[in-house]
Design an enzyme around this catalytic site. Structure first.
Site, mmCIF file in Angstrom:
data_model
loop_
_atom_site.group_PDB
_atom_site.id
_atom_site.type_symbol
_atom_site.label_atom_id
_atom_site.label_comp_id
_atom_site.label_asym_id
_atom_site.label_seq_id
_atom_site.Cartn_x
_atom_site.Cartn_y
_atom_site.Cartn_z
ATOM 1 N N ARG A 62 0.816 -1.216 0.000
ATOM 2 C CA ARG A 62 0.000 0.000 0.000
ATOM 3 C C ARG A 62 0.851 1.269 0.000
ATOM 4 O O ARG A 62 0.431 2.302 -0.481
ATOM 5 C CB ARG A 62 -1.002 -0.036 1.153
ATOM 6 C CG ARG A 62 -2.095 -1.092 0.915
ATOM 7 C CD ARG A 62 -2.986 -1.321 2.124
ATOM 8 N NE ARG A 62 -2.277 -1.880 3.251
ATOM 9 C CZ ARG A 62 -2.037 -3.187 3.440
ATOM 10 N NH1 ARG A 62 -2.464 -4.064 2.572
ATOM 11 N NH2 ARG A 62 -1.390 -3.601 4.499
ATOM 12 N N GLU A 99 5.900 -8.818 14.329
ATOM 13 C CA GLU A 99 5.280 -9.141 15.617
ATOM 14 C C GLU A 99 5.647 -10.552 16.064
ATOM 15 O O GLU A 99 5.837 -10.812 17.244
ATOM 16 C CB GLU A 99 3.765 -8.984 15.488
ATOM 17 C CG GLU A 99 3.038 -9.026 16.808
ATOM 18 C CD GLU A 99 1.568 -8.692 16.675
ATOM 19 O OE1 GLU A 99 0.857 -8.910 17.669
ATOM 20 O OE2 GLU A 99 1.148 -8.226 15.603
#
Length: 179
Positions: A62, A99
């Site tokens: 994006r 993460e």
């Protein structure tokens, strides 16, 4: 409707994606809304209009969409930062924290020259691992990272502080609480 309200209304929130307890902030709906997309680009460009910016670096995927529009508005070149193995020419690579692990990103060796003024762009900053890796990669190549710009900030996850600790100002348009 003010800027924040209109952008929040244009961003789709998807509960329990990619896992239970997470609310995914999907900007594809913002991209599909011509007015919201235009307002986002205008707001991200505004502080840098009239200043010397050589390149916009967009993080896959994006960040490519936002970065291309910002590059056009600022008459700057565009640098794609991609996952390992996706670029066809000689690259430089950096590992960065996710993460749940580590990944690598790369850019072409000749994408930026030492001293070029670069703005990093992506859709969202959460834990900051990807953005931190991208900033370090650009700095390793001698770029002056003028700013890191995002549409969405998830402040509870601390990503902004990681980028600011590298001496790079962060610009975001909206914040969402939680993950």
């Amino acid at each position: 409707m003010n800027l924040r309200e209109s952008l929040v209304a244009a961003i789709r929130s998807i509960p329990d994606y990619p896992k239970e307890g997470i609310v995914f902030r999907d900007i594809t709906t913002l991209l599909g809304d011509a007015r919201a997309f235009r307002r986002s680009i205008d707001e991200l460009v505004h502080p840098y209009a009239g200043t010397k910016i050589d390149k916009i670096a967009g993080v896959e995927a994006r960040g490519f969409i936002l970065g291309g529009a910002i590059s056009h508005q600022l008459s700057a070149g565009f640098v794609p930062i991609r996952k390992k193995g996706k670029l066809p020419h000689d690259t430089v690579r950096i590992a960065y924290s996710l993460e749940y692990g580590v990944d690598e990103m790369e850019m072409h060796k000749d994408a930026v020259k030492p001293g070029e003024r670069v703005i990093l762009v992506d859709d969202l900053i959460a834990t900051g691992g990807t953005a931190e890796g991208a900033v370090k990669l650009l700095q390793q190549m001698g770029a002056e990272v003028v700013a890191a710009c995002f549409v969405v900030d998830l402040p509870a996850l601390g990503g902004r502080a990681k980028i600011e600790a590298l001496g790079v100002p962060v610009r975001t348009l909206v914040e969402f609480e939680g993950e």
